[in-house]
Design an enzyme around this catalytic site. Structure first.
Site, PDB file in Angstrom:
ATOM      1  N   GLY A 108       0.809  -1.215   0.000  1.00  0.00           N
ATOM      2  CA  GLY A 108       0.000   0.000   0.000  1.00  0.00           C
ATOM      3  C   GLY A 108       0.844   1.267   0.000  1.00  0.00           C
ATOM      4  N   GLU A 111       1.671   1.841  -3.515  1.00  0.00           N
ATOM      5  CA  GLU A 111       0.425   2.261  -4.179  1.00  0.00           C
ATOM      6  C   GLU A 111       0.086   3.713  -3.849  1.00  0.00           C
ATOM      7  OE1 GLU A 111      -1.489  -1.298  -2.511  1.00  0.00           O
ATOM      8  OE2 GLU A 111      -2.198  -1.712  -4.539  1.00  0.00           O
ATOM      9  N   GLU A 131       2.729  -8.218  -1.781  1.00  0.00           N
ATOM     10  CA  GLU A 131       1.519  -8.802  -1.179  1.00  0.00           C
ATOM     11  C   GLU A 131       1.400 -10.301  -1.424  1.00  0.00           C
ATOM     12  OE1 GLU A 131       1.629  -5.974  -2.904  1.00  0.00           O
ATOM     13  OE2 GLU A 131       0.325  -4.450  -1.977  1.00  0.00           O
TER      14      GLU A 131
END
Ligand code: CO8
Length: 257
Positions: A108, A111, A131
């Site tokens: 994340g 991201e 992930e």
């Protein structure tokens, strides 16, 4: 202004948001995402501000979504909590956001970087979408934005292996705008923010809107599918095993179910 998980400062025409959970390598729990978005929203609606620098510390921009917060949830809970919703609103912001990255930008965190508009990295920054090693997938846009940034084959390899990559690699592959010595990161980001702040804001906003109009084409539907698949994996044994193994600092043992 400082809140529990961020440091938020306003300067002349630009703001700096610093993610501030150093003990957890700036892992993105619900509070961080809410506070980061609230600060970005405030800048977007403050006529005295033109742009924002989003950064972390020298060890981590952010080492991903908070694994400890997510580990025990099932799909229903993930859907109900919708804890990543503040992040989703970022793609509607009108003023530029510069990501200034030192240290880890993983999962994340990577991201979040890719949801920004211009990315400056310190030479020692490490990026990645690991992930898969937790039994899940990127869920905040990584499958789409990394693919658009570095192309299908490299994105496929990076997300299937979960391997990390360096700032010079990110530069060569088109993911970051500029790589600088780590101790120069904020000076470079500040110089860029001041440069943008000196431009006419209405034209700046129009350029951002139109670049995103091109970039975001078909993005919404793909992100919806990604989120659905991400949440669905929380009903699997591999997600529970992957995240538990991380917390217990051991290798996971995959079951394929
Ligand atoms: N979540 C929670 N805690 C974390 C995280 C994290 N992502 N990353 C690090 N921490 C914690 C560690 O548990 C540790 O805590 P403690 O001291 O209590 O054990 C502390 O931060 C320091 O970490 P390490 O001891 O592991 O530090 P190292 O320097 O040895 O390693 C690494 C640094 C390589 C960065 C390592 O911490 C790591 O691999 N972290 C996890 C990286 C990762 O897998 N990130 C992806 C997370 S999943 C995700 O982001 C999904 C996003 C999709 C959102 C979907 C929305 C719907």
């Amino acid at each position: 202004m400082s809140t529990a998980t961020i440091l938020f400062t306003k300067h002349e025409r630009y703001a700096v948001i610093r993610i501030n959970r150093p003990q957890q390598l700036n892992a993105l729990n619900s509070a961080v995402l809410q506070e980061v978005y609230a600060a970005l929203f405030e800048v977007d609606h403050d006529d005295a501000m033109s742009c924002t620098i989003l950064t972390g510390n020298e060890k981590a921009f952010a080492a991903g979504a908070d694994i400890k917060e997510m580990r025990d949830k099932d799909q229903q809970q993930m859907i109900l909590d919708n804890q990543f919703a503040p992040f989703d609103h970022m793609r509607r912001l009108k003023k530029p956001v510069i990501a200034a990255v030192n240290g880890f930008a993983l999962g994340g965190g990577c991201e979040l970087v890719m949801a920004c508009d211009i990315i400056i990295a310190g030479e020692t920054a490490r990026f990645g979408q690991p992930e898969v090693n937790l039994g899940v997938i990127p869920g905040m846009g990584g499958t789409q934005r990394l693919t658009r940034a570095v192309g299908k084959y490299r994105a496929m390899e990076l997300m299937l292996t979960g391997d990390l990559f360096t700032a010079p690699e990110a530069l060569a592959w088109g993911l970051v705008n500029k790589v600088v010595p780590p101790d120069r990161l904020m000076d470079e980001a500040t110089a860029l923010a001041q440069k943008l702040a000196a431009k006419p804001l209405l034209a700046v906003k129009a350029i951002k809107e139109l670049v995103l109009r091109s970039y975001n084409e078909h993005l919404d539907a793909a992100l919806e599918t990604e989120r659905h698949r991400f949440n669905a994996l929380f009903d699997t044994e591999d997600q529970k095993e992957g995240m538990t193994a991380f917390i217990e600092k051991r290798k996971p043992s995959w079951k394929g179910r």
